[in-house]
Enzyme design. Structure first.
Site, short mmCIF file in Angstrom:
data_model
loop_
_atom_site.label_atom_id
_atom_site.label_comp_id
_atom_site.label_asym_id
_atom_site.label_seq_id
_atom_site.Cartn_x
_atom_site.Cartn_y
_atom_site.Cartn_z
N LYS A 64 36.34 40.62 40.08
CA LYS A 64 36.97 41.74 39.96
C LYS A 64 38.63 41.55 39.58
CE LYS A 64 35.73 42.84 44.20
NZ LYS A 64 34.60 41.88 44.58
N THR A 65 39.03 40.66 40.46
CA THR A 65 40.46 40.32 39.88
C THR A 65 40.57 39.85 38.56
OG1 THR A 65 40.56 39.73 42.15
CG2 THR A 65 42.37 38.86 40.85
N ASP A 109 44.09 45.40 44.99
CA ASP A 109 42.88 44.63 45.37
C ASP A 109 42.43 45.30 46.80
OD1 ASP A 109 40.72 43.07 45.44
OD2 ASP A 109 41.96 41.26 45.79
P1 ADP Z 1 36.76 38.82 43.13
O1 ADP Z 1 38.08 39.57 42.57
O2 ADP Z 1 35.72 39.51 42.74
O3 ADP Z 1 36.76 38.53 44.41
P2 ADP Z 1 37.76 37.01 40.95
O4 ADP Z 1 37.82 37.49 39.83
O5 ADP Z 1 38.82 36.32 41.92
O6 ADP Z 1 36.67 37.59 42.22
O7 ADP Z 1 36.70 35.60 40.72
C1 ADP Z 1 36.84 34.20 41.33
C2 ADP Z 1 36.82 32.95 40.48
O8 ADP Z 1 35.74 33.24 39.82
C3 ADP Z 1 37.66 33.21 39.18
O9 ADP Z 1 39.05 32.69 39.55
C4 ADP Z 1 36.90 32.62 38.27
O10 ADP Z 1 37.27 31.34 38.14
C5 ADP Z 1 35.77 32.73 38.42
N1 ADP Z 1 35.11 33.85 37.58
C6 ADP Z 1 34.73 35.21 38.03
N2 ADP Z 1 34.19 35.85 37.15
C7 ADP Z 1 33.92 34.84 36.25
C8 ADP Z 1 33.33 35.13 34.98
N3 ADP Z 1 32.78 36.33 34.67
N4 ADP Z 1 33.46 33.97 34.11
C9 ADP Z 1 33.74 32.81 34.29
N5 ADP Z 1 34.39 32.67 35.60
C10 ADP Z 1 34.34 33.67 36.39
#
Ligand code: ADP
Length: 330
Positions: A64-65, A109
């Site tokens: 998401k982030t 977030d």
């Molecule tokens: P959320 O915001 O959903 O909790 P994040 O976007 O912070 O998750 O993702 C966590 C980590 O996972 C990121 O820093 C990245 O390194 C990895 N990641 C997430 N989605 C992907 C993707 N589609 N491809 C490659 N790496 C990803």
């Protein structure tokens, strides 16, 4: 400067930042979501228009982030970041909204954790780019209408169901992020290993991917642990045997479940005879927050068919009974 100050409120874990893809083209998986986003992003860019508001939901660590960081880059507009818990009162929103440059992205977030009055302020901001600020109280109260520059709100939540419908309806695009396949996670592990300059065998990357609960953040986290282990215990080369030994040492089982996942299953088995049981009772027994269980633990266990949700609560499946027999108390 200003952005840096606003964004500094929620420092990003360094772990995530180093390995986070910078562009949607660098992201692995979520193909359909990426295709749909490309269409709205390209359209906004071609028309030099403001991108519609976007909501992402799904369990933690699924990207998401990452999406919220990539989208403004594709549009070449600034990003400002906040979070639901940081926005305690409506006035906390004002500096964010009034300082935005035209067409920039405001990322909130954990948007489901915004208090109701803050949420209500957002309605007119999202719909008409206007803030109605009430000054004073009682008979002296007056409302000031503040015109805002057009902006895009990107919200992220682990639970779309907890958002009120007036807020949810104001997002033009809503995307659910699901768990990643083993192939996708293998690719993420390989790319992350390259970024970390570590030497990993193909089957070791698959092994880590298989045991990462369908979640990129967990895959990266486990890769770092395996790398440290490989450096401490052997030459630093990550073979499948090294990966297995490292993961076993930190209590990760064959399905990728960690100690907390198994403690959850064991609690239902031991204390509640396999269920059905309400999540609140399990959380209480485990001395954990209900949110932790329903947002972080349960989604993957449901997807693995280790538990089912029934009207009367959670129940273990026969797969869970078998898994605990093999892996319980380890
Ligand atoms: P959320 O915001 O959903 O909790 P994040 O976007 O912070 O998750 O993702 C966590 C980590 O996972 C990121 O820093 C990245 O390194 C990895 N990641 C997430 N989605 C992907 C993707 N589609 N491809 C490659 N790496 C990803």
């Amino acid at each position: 400067p200003r952005e840096a100050i606003l964004s500094a409120e929620i420092p990003e874990p360094e772990e995530d930042r180093d390995l986070r893809p910078q562009r949607m083209a660098d992201m692995v998986g979520q193909q359909e979501v990426i295709e749909r986003l490309r269409i709205v992003v390209d359209a906004a860019r071609k028309r030099s228009d403001t991108l519609g508001h976007i909501l992402f939901d799904g369990p933690p660590g699924l990207g998401k982030t990452t999406f919220a960081n990539c989208i403004p880059r594709e549009l070449n507009v600034p990003l400002v970041t906040s979070s639901g818990p940081a926005l305690k009162a409506p006035k906390d929103l004002i500096p964010y909204l009034t300082n935005l440059e035209p067409n920039s992205v405001l990322f909130i977030d954990e948007i489901h954790r915004m208090p109701k009055p803050v949420e209500e302020y957002l309605y007119t901001a999202m719909e008409d780019f206007r803030l109605d600020i009430v000054l004073g109280e009682g008979v002296n109260a007056r409302t000031i209408n503040l015109k805002l520059k057009p902006f895009t709100l990107i919200g992220a939540t682990t639970r779309a169901g907890m958002l009120s419908s007036p807020l949810r309806d104001r997002f033009a695009v809503r995307e659910h992020l699901g768990f990643y396949t083993v192939d996708e996670l293998t690719e993420i592990v390989r790319r992350s290993a390259a970024k970390l300059s570590c030497n990993i065998a193909g089957d070791a990357a698959i092994e880590i991917a298989r045991r990462s609960r369908g979640t990129p953040r967990i895959a990266n986290h486990r890769l770092r642990w395996v790398r440290d282990y490989a450096e401490a215990k052997s030459s630093g080369q990550i073979t499948v045997a090294v990966a297995q030994a490292a993961l076993a040492m930190s209590g990760i089982d064959i399905l990728g479940l960690d100690k907390q996942d198994r403690a959850y299953l064991e609690t239902i088995l031991r204390v509640f005879s396999g269920g059905p049981v309400g999540v609140d009772s399990v959380a209480h027994t485990m001395n954990l927050a209900t949110d932790t269980l329903s947002d972080e633990v349960e989604p993957f266990l449901l997807r693995c068919e280790l538990i089912v949700r029934s009207p009367r609560g959670r129940m273990l499946t026969s797969k869970a009974f078998e898994h605990l027999k093999a892996w319980g108390n380890k």
